[in-house]
Enzyme design. Sequence first.
Site, mmCIF file in Angstrom:
data_model
loop_
_atom_site.group_PDB
_atom_site.id
_atom_site.type_symbol
_atom_site.label_atom_id
_atom_site.label_comp_id
_atom_site.label_asym_id
_atom_site.label_seq_id
_atom_site.Cartn_x
_atom_site.Cartn_y
_atom_site.Cartn_z
ATOM 1 N N ALA A 25 -7.964 3.345 -17.017
ATOM 2 C CA ALA A 25 -6.675 3.243 -17.710
ATOM 3 C C ALA A 25 -6.169 1.805 -17.732
ATOM 4 O O ALA A 25 -5.666 1.327 -18.761
ATOM 5 C CB ALA A 25 -5.657 4.162 -17.033
ATOM 6 N N GLY A 105 -4.229 1.663 -0.589
ATOM 7 C CA GLY A 105 -3.217 2.257 0.272
ATOM 8 C C GLY A 105 -2.272 1.216 0.851
ATOM 9 O O GLY A 105 -2.157 0.100 0.316
ATOM 10 N N ASP A 131 -3.874 10.022 1.460
ATOM 11 C CA ASP A 131 -2.887 10.376 2.487
ATOM 12 C C ASP A 131 -1.482 10.655 1.946
ATOM 13 O O ASP A 131 -0.655 11.224 2.648
ATOM 14 C CB ASP A 131 -2.770 9.261 3.539
ATOM 15 C CG ASP A 131 -4.031 9.131 4.365
ATOM 16 O OD1 ASP A 131 -4.799 10.115 4.434
ATOM 17 O OD2 ASP A 131 -4.262 8.050 4.933
#
Length: 326
Positions: A25, A105, A131
């Site tokens: 994207a 993350g 997570d």
Amino acid sequence: MTAIKCIGILTSGGDAPGMNAAIRAVTRSAIYNGIAVKGIMRGYKGLVFDEIVDFRSQSVSNIIQLGGTILKTARCKEFTTPEGRKKAYENMQAAGIDALVVIGGDGSLTGAGVFASEYDVPIVGLPGTIDNDLGGTDSTIGYDTALNTIVDAVDKLRDTASSHERLFFVEVMGHTAGYLALNSALASGCEAAIIPEMETEVDQLAELINNGFRKSKNSAIVIVAENPQTGGATGLAERVKKEFPQYDARVTILGHIQRGGSPTAFDRILASRMGEGAIEALMEGQRNVMIGIEHGKIVYVPFSKAVKHHKEINRSKLELVKILSI
Ligand code: ATP
């Protein structure tokens, strides 16, 4: 403000399903808007050690359905030092990259924030982690797929748990955030979830044994978030065996299986919207923000808020796990 002509894209930290959909994207939205794209291999390592490749629209063909990341990922010690970041900046300049999109993350976004505070580089982050432990977004890329993987595995374990009348402890990832543990417990009808946000494991376990399993059940599945300090599911099972030797307690650690597999439709859509959002943000002159989606809308979240303000766990869901497992 100079218009951005070329962006570099990297994936960093633990891989998460949907990272490829995000790479696709970002790449295609950039090219659509006349911005050139360079792929940086192995996270920050590729910046420090100059592993940078030209990306075309075809470079991201046929990857939306793939788990992992075609750019590879790594943990990079050198990038945590000023010397390493200087090399990264020089390589970026030499490659003609004038903005970065970092997918990763909290560690990766923390690193992005540090880099941006030292060098005049616009950086936009995308939350790529199973997570779901970043603030400012309802979901991170990869979380939904990992959740579904866990639910699928627990459904299979349920067959053997009930046939053999066993107590299973299933360990899932998330040593600082209990989203995977809590929501997989709810979605797979488990007897309890042991999560880092709650009171001590000993209390939770005693409650489970005394109020649930002993009274009404001949098999049970407890989801346990990994916990290096207490030994996670293995530590709990050992304690149960000692205190309640009458129960046949078993452990299953799902481990890295949770990271793999084809991303769910939800994660592909999330990654596609966020990837396009990253390019929009850079074109608007945004910098040092993570793209989040809250209540269905794209939001720009400063790195400091994304990495420090973890979402509150929904405690009523924990209660619901208990209520529905009587
Ligand atoms: P996951 O959520 O899957 O663990 P993550 O992005 O949190 O992914 P980390 O290993 O914590 O993964 O961080 C990835 C990389 O980000 C590190 O290897 C390092 O190169 C960089 N990084 C992390 N913290 C810092 C920091 N304080 N300064 C500079 N770079 C950092």
